[in-house]
Scaffold this motif. Structure first.
Motif, mmCIF file in Angstrom:
data_model
loop_
_atom_site.group_PDB
_atom_site.id
_atom_site.type_symbol
_atom_site.label_atom_id
_atom_site.label_comp_id
_atom_site.label_asym_id
_atom_site.label_seq_id
_atom_site.Cartn_x
_atom_site.Cartn_y
_atom_site.Cartn_z
ATOM 1 N N TRP A 8 0.930 -0.349 7.251
ATOM 2 C CA TRP A 8 1.637 -1.204 6.671
ATOM 3 C C TRP A 8 2.217 -1.486 5.342
ATOM 4 O O TRP A 8 1.602 -1.610 4.825
ATOM 5 N N ASP A 9 3.379 -0.885 5.105
ATOM 6 C CA ASP A 9 3.283 -1.893 3.429
ATOM 7 C C ASP A 9 3.443 -2.952 3.313
ATOM 8 O O ASP A 9 2.969 -3.169 2.129
ATOM 9 N N GLU A 10 3.416 -4.130 4.151
ATOM 10 C CA GLU A 10 2.856 -5.450 4.310
ATOM 11 C C GLU A 10 0.717 -5.326 2.948
ATOM 12 O O GLU A 10 0.374 -6.387 2.954
ATOM 13 N N TYR A 11 0.231 -4.826 4.092
ATOM 14 C CA TYR A 11 -1.510 -4.662 3.038
ATOM 15 C C TYR A 11 -1.342 -4.439 2.243
ATOM 16 O O TYR A 11 -2.100 -4.852 1.454
ATOM 17 N N CYS A 55 -4.698 1.917 1.941
ATOM 18 C CA CYS A 55 -3.507 1.202 1.029
ATOM 19 C C CYS A 55 -3.947 1.894 -0.650
ATOM 20 O O CYS A 55 -2.989 2.291 -1.128
ATOM 21 N N ASP A 91 0.431 -5.849 -0.270
ATOM 22 C CA ASP A 91 0.608 -6.680 -1.507
ATOM 23 C C ASP A 91 -0.981 -7.618 -1.708
ATOM 24 O O ASP A 91 -0.817 -8.196 -2.696
ATOM 25 N N GLN A 92 -2.291 -6.957 -0.695
ATOM 26 C CA GLN A 92 -3.189 -7.520 -1.149
ATOM 27 C C GLN A 92 -4.411 -6.755 -2.516
ATOM 28 O O GLN A 92 -5.548 -7.401 -2.785
#
Length: 502
Positions: free
Chosen positions: A421-424, A450, A426-427
């Protein structure tokens, strides 16, 4: 080892050994019942005496059974009939082969392929018996001065199928099983080779040997000079601390019209990973020779593919490199410009596989591929998440992910899908470059994928993290497993339209 299939009743077999199953509790399989009948109850009398219960893996070797033409009969415990599944079937085959090898039976007629395995047909049972047999007999003794040799090893197995109509099925199963087992052996041989022998140049030699062996294969090697010209600065940075030159081996298999878009397999080939300046703990560092497990798996898959002569075009890339500390080694804090033009801040030199793969994944855009799968021993986090049983699968393309999962179930070489998912994403943020090479401790397998996903926008892509499945650790059983050759071979067979489920 020689394999064949035939259809016939057990009492007519003249062999060194007949292998038949016994279910728990002391219940003869249909074939064992036939032998019992012609031997006037000899086998059932033994069972009543308690000689064999039928528990999974129990073995009872009988000599000179009355009225049976074969010298020996091996009774194999198969557990409860309704509970016999794929895993138990393979375990039974492994134990059977080990027992046969110890008895001096140089040939055997095996009726275990007639057992009922839930949801599996004759083709599957024969093929997996072949694969399991050859896998269980594998040894790596090339570097030993004294080799352990079985005095009278098993040389020939005949698998019996229930009807003559299934002989062709059985023959196809043997052909495919032998090819996949050959690919697994090639993978294990290369992966088990020590890092002072298996360098990127050694990987390149194995790739060139494939082209010498098969007319359908051509190979070209890309060294550091050409990498420099291509702008593969990320890949080159990882190998800078080593005296062994980085080499990328590109294996082309052409099984159909050259206009057909190829499937591309990219394997991480870190022939030794010290961690670089972010050096690893010494405990277990010898096993970092297996950090080329992805390249070994791609190499073995290309061999299996060529053996089966599939009507498909495939390109296998072995991204060979060695990560060592040294005066010219890359450092934490360095910012690298990848072949794609994107920049990466290095936070840890032990997150090096993705820095090699990202340039290889950009390089393969030139092939205008149908799809790309990369294979890598990428993260310890994958071992924490899935253990040694399942390969981590991440993909930006749902249909491709489903095809790989289907192939993993068919082959018994299991994978499990993790989210992407795109949320990951950001890390991976960095204040100094487009992004960093490390996403922190949380979801390490996912953030590594990612990272790679940022270099795969121009094609359908999947990532296989085999850190937990490429080798077994510690003790006398330490060694490469040959995975994910079965899964990838099955995937390519499906893509080529080979019928394997009947």
């Amino acid at each position: 080892m020689e394999f064949s299939v035939k259809s016939g009743s057990p009492e007519k077999q003249r062999s060194a050994c007949i292998v038949v199953g016994v279910y728990e509790p002391r219940r003869l399989s249909p074939v064992a019942e036939q032998l019992d009948k012609i031997s006037d109850g000899y086998i059932s009398n033994l069972l009543r005496r308690g000689d064999l219960e039928g528990k999974p893996g129990q073995m009872l070797l009988l000599h000179h059974v009355p009225n049976v033409l074969s010298e020996r009969v091996l009774l194999v415990g198969c557990g409860k009939e309704r509970e016999l599944d794929e895993r138990q079937y393979r375990q039974i085959i492994t134990k059977t082969i080990s027992t046969l090898n110890d008895t001096g039976s140089m040939e055997a007629v095996c009726f275990l392929t007639e057992l009922h395995v839930k949801g599996r047909d004759t083709y599957w049972k024969v093929r997996h018996a072949v694969e399991t047999t050859l896998d269980s007999l594998y040894t790596f003794d090339q570097l030993k001065s004294k080799k352990d040799e079985t005095r009278r090893p098993l040389r020939k197995i005949v698998f019996n199928v229930p009807t003559r109509r299934e002989l062709t099925l059985g023959e196809n199963a043997i052909e495919h099983g032998v090819a996949i087992a050959a690919g697994m052996k090639a993978t294990k041989d290369v992966a088990n080779m020590p890092p002072n022998i298996c360098t990127p140049a050694y990987l390149a030699e194995q790739a060139k040997d494939l082209a010498m062996t098969y007319d359908t294969v051509t190979t070209n090697i890309i060294g550091e000079k050409e990498m420099q010209e291509l702008g593969m600065h990320s890949y080159l940075a990882v190998g800078r601390g080593s005296r062994n030159e980085s080499m990328m081996s590109v294996i082309h298999y052409q099984g159909t019209d050259e206009k057909t878009a190829p499937i591309v397999l990219v394997g991480k080939g870190l022939t030794f990973d010290s961690g670089g300046i972010s050096i690893k703990p010494s405990d277990g560092m010898d096993e970092m020779k297996y950090d080329m497990g992805g390249a070994a798996g791609v190499y073995g898959t290309m061999k299996a593919l060529a053996e089966m002569n599939l009507k498909i075009n495939v390109i296998g890339v072995l991204a060979g490199c060695e990560n060592m500390p040294g005066g010219d080694a890359y450092r934490p804090g360095d910012v690298l410009t990848t072949m794609s033009g994107q920049t990466v801040e290095v936070l840890n030199t032990d997150a090096e596989g993705r820095l090699v793969l990202c340039d290889a994944l950009t390089y393969v855009e030139a092939f205008d591929p149908e799809l790309v799968i990369d294979v890598a021993t990428l993260t310890g986090a994958c071992v924490v998440a899935l253990g040694k049983h399942a390969t981590g699968l991440l993909s930006s393309h749902n249909p491709l992910a489903h095809e790989l999962l289907n192939a993993s179930e068919q082959s018994g070489d299991r994978a499990w899908r993790l989210p992407l998912w795109d949320e990951y994403q950001d890390q991976l943020e960095s204040p100094f470059a487009d992004f960093s090479n490390l996403g922190g401790r949380a979801a390490g397998t996912i953030t590594a994928a990612c990272f790679l996903s940022r270099f795969t926008k121009k094609y359908n892509w999947a990532h296989l993290d085999i850190a937990g499945t490429a080798w077994r650790s510690g003790g006398k059983d330490k060694g490469a497993t040959g995975r994910p050759v079965p899964m990838l071979s099955q995937f390519l067979m499906n893509k080529a339209g080979v019928e394997t489920e009947h």
